[in-house]
Structures are given as C-alpha cells and as structure tokens.
Design an enzyme around this catalytic site. Sequence first.
Site, PDB file in Angstrom:
ATOM      1  N   ASP A   1       0.822  -1.221   0.000  1.00 21.19           N
ATOM      2  CA  ASP A   1       0.000   0.000   0.000  1.00 21.19           C
ATOM      3  C   ASP A   1       0.852   1.265   0.000  1.00 21.19           C
ATOM      4  O   ASP A   1       0.418   2.320   0.462  1.00 21.19           O
ATOM      5  CB  ASP A   1      -0.955   0.028   1.210  1.00 21.19           C
ATOM      6  CG  ASP A   1      -1.741  -1.262   1.359  1.00 21.19           C
ATOM      7  OD1 ASP A   1      -2.359  -1.676   0.365  1.00 21.19           O
ATOM      8  OD2 ASP A   1      -1.701  -1.860   2.451  1.00 21.19           O
TER       9      ASP A   1
ATOM     10  N   HIS B   1      -3.718  -2.027  -6.518  1.00 14.83           N
ATOM     11  CA  HIS B   1      -2.981  -0.834  -6.917  1.00 14.83           C
ATOM     12  C   HIS B   1      -3.952   0.193  -7.489  1.00 14.83           C
ATOM     13  O   HIS B   1      -4.747  -0.118  -8.377  1.00 14.83           O
ATOM     14  CB  HIS B   1      -1.912  -1.189  -7.960  1.00 14.83           C
ATOM     15  CG  HIS B   1      -0.867  -2.126  -7.436  1.00 14.83           C
ATOM     16  ND1 HIS B   1       0.056  -2.755  -8.234  1.00 14.83           N
ATOM     17  CD2 HIS B   1      -0.597  -2.534  -6.172  1.00 14.83           C
ATOM     18  CE1 HIS B   1       0.845  -3.513  -7.491  1.00 14.83           C
ATOM     19  NE2 HIS B   1       0.459  -3.391  -6.238  1.00 14.83           N
TER      20      HIS B   1
ATOM     21  N   LYS C   1       0.804 -25.380  -5.954  1.00 19.92           N
ATOM     22  CA  LYS C   1       1.960 -25.278  -6.860  1.00 19.92           C
ATOM     23  C   LYS C   1       3.195 -25.954  -6.244  1.00 19.92           C
ATOM     24  O   LYS C   1       3.880 -26.740  -6.906  1.00 19.92           O
ATOM     25  CB  LYS C   1       2.248 -23.798  -7.139  1.00 19.92           C
ATOM     26  CG  LYS C   1       3.468 -23.526  -8.011  1.00 19.92           C
ATOM     27  CD  LYS C   1       3.640 -22.018  -8.218  1.00 19.92           C
ATOM     28  CE  LYS C   1       4.869 -21.715  -9.059  1.00 19.92           C
ATOM     29  NZ  LYS C   1       5.028 -20.249  -9.303  1.00 19.92           N
TER      30      LYS C   1
END
Length: 425
Positions: A15, A43, A143
């Site tokens: 942030d 964003h 993953k």
Amino acid sequence: MSQKVTVVLGAQWGDEGKGKVVDMLACDSDVVCRCQGGNNAGHTVVVEGTEYDLHLLPSGVINKQCVSIIGNGVVINLPQFFEEIKKNEDKGLAHLEGRVLLSDRAHIVFDFHQTVDGLQEQEKGNKSIGTTKKGIGPTYSSKASRSGVRLADLLGDFDVFEEKFRNLLKMYMNQHPSLNVDIEQEVTKYKEYAKSIAPFVTDTVTYLHKAIKAGKKVLVEGANAALLDIDFGTYPYVTSSNCTVGGACTGLGIPPKVIGEVYGVVKAYSTRVGDGPFPTELFDGLGETLQTRGGEIGVTTKRKRRCGWLDSVLLRYSHMINGYTAIAVTKLDILDTFEELKICVAYNLNGKRLLSPPASASLLQQVEVEYISLPGWKTCTEKVRKFDELPTNAKKYIAAIEDLMEVRVKWIGVGKDRSSMIEVF
C-alpha cells in the site's frame, strides 16, 4: 542485452503507492510486467480524475502503447481477470485483448482455493494471519506440492486438465469435508474459459527475452512488499510469494544480469493491513489522523489499515535485500498537519540495541522503539510540483530518510494524481 529491466518494489508492508510510480514510469515503457502474487494486490492509479483499481492487471495497462504481461509467478483467478478487464474497459481503457499477455506457465486460482483460504483462517481461530481470502496461499501451496493446474493445462488436452482438476479438488475435499463444489458445473465452466482465455495466453518467457534483446524498455511491478515476502517478511504474517527483487527473475524467467534500476516505494509513514508485528503502530489520535487523512482503507480487503510512524530499521533491512538504486517517498502531504514527526532509528530488546529486525515475529512484537523527532511543516504541500518549493522542514524529513536508508530519494508524492509526483534532480 544493453537495455536493462527496471523493477519497482514496495519497501514496507504494501500500500505504498507502487501503482502510481509504475503508471508514471510506464509512460516511457514498452512492456510492463507483474511477476508474483495475484488479485490479493490492490494498486490504485488516478489519471485525469479517473481512478482505476487494479488487482491482476499491471498498472502500466493505462498506457495504450504498453504491452502488459502477467508472468508465470502470478496466480490467476480467471473469473476475476475477466471482471477486472470489463470494469476498466467500462472506465475508458482501450480494448485490452492483444496488449495483455498471460504466461502459459501461470497457475490458476480456482474458486475452491478461495473457499479453502477462508476455511483455513477459520480453523486457525485467534491464530489467523489476516489473509485476503483470495485463494492465493492455497494456490501457491498446490503449486509447491506439484498438484497445481496451469494455464498450459487448460489450453492443452482438456481431458488431462479435467483429470488434474478433479484430483486437486478431491484432495481439498478430503482435507475439508465441509467443502461443497459442483464438480460437473465447474468442469463445464472451465471448458468455456479455455476458449475465452486463449487469445491472452502465450510463452511470455520467450516474448520478454526477445523484447529485451530488441532494446525494448521493460518495467516490472512488484505486488505486496518486502516485509510481506514469504522468506524475508514478518513470517508467518506474510504473503505466499517472493515480493523482493528475486521474484522478478523467478516470476518472469529473466536473468539477474538484465536487471538495472531497482526502485523502492516508501510511504512517508507506516501502514499495515491484517495481523502481525508493527513496532511503530500508533494507537492514539495521531494514528486515527493518519488513517483518516491518508484514506487508509485496503483496495482489496476494504479493511482499515493500521497506521504508525516511519520505521527506518525495517526500511534499511528492505534495502539490504533489494539493493534499491533510488526510492520514491509517497503521501508526504498526509503529514502536512503534524506539529512533530517521529522516525524509528533502532530497537531495544532485552537490553540490547538492534539496528536490524529479529527474524521472530514474537520478538519483533516485544521490541521497544527508539525514535528521533523532527519538526512538522504545518503547510499544505498538495500543489507543490518542484522540490525547491517544499517547506524547509519537509525537505529535512526527506533528507533524514535518505540518511537513515543510505539511498537517494528520486520522487516525492504529494497527492493522488499522476501529476502530483515531484522529481528530485
């Protein structure tokens, strides 16, 4: 490969205003890339009064001349990818098909990953870490356990994709008996997604290699930030990817030798979303003032951000890992009303003075903070566009950051819009 890749990274807990810096640099870039994280990132870019909230799309997507790449290190939720594209095209962004490319090696975030994320947080009870519940952690877990499903699987032999999908879902249903998924409906849905996502997917490793070799200007946008890095952040209160400079290489398939400038983005004070240690956190009216004046509400989570003084111990640590060539200090204008400002310069723990943070989150929560005090400037800086025009005490605050971090400040942000970035020459 004489043209070097530029990397922009968050230097704190996220942030910091990375999207704004990337948007500014993207005006002079050919390719802008996301290398890790997923739609847990948020964003905000404001251009000519229009505010764009970006989660998966790189902030450089605002530049119509840029190709935007979402690399192999990013985990992608397809429904939310298409939703984000539609939302931003409705705001006036040019048609994105053809200038947004997804890596065929990127892993897919399924809806059940998000459900599992929430279930795991519930199971931790008061030990939860404040995840965004976007399924990012479970997807990276899939993953790492070599059971994940990639875009290449979805666009290959669909029977193979279906088998992998069913096996992955079966594993999670065994772990979480309350998980209820209509498997047939999901399989049908992804058969359709295979058609709609195909125009966006390519071998981005080869694409980037050719672009760099051709002298194209490539910009990498890190998501999250150094103190949320899975290895170097305030573990376990971290994200599930490497959001330090190494993630640019592994998340895009580029060699370290092509990386040139590494810009860190530093908010003029500290904020954090979710749980975890925060040595300089303010619990009084000053913290509320920072939260209110700074509009400190998470783009993704909509939760109020915790606020506190700038922490140079953590910033130096962040610099050690990433080797910033310069930094951008954002939201300086939020400090315009303060009589006095403080910056943390050291910690004290069990009688020992520390100039770098302990690895243990529990120990970091116990440190006593050593501050220096600087006078505020009590002047509005929002319309300032040249460094020389900043109040003297604002310049001294910037100089203190440079001295403490031992890295130069190249930009100073004093507002939301693209035009509110002061370049320091």
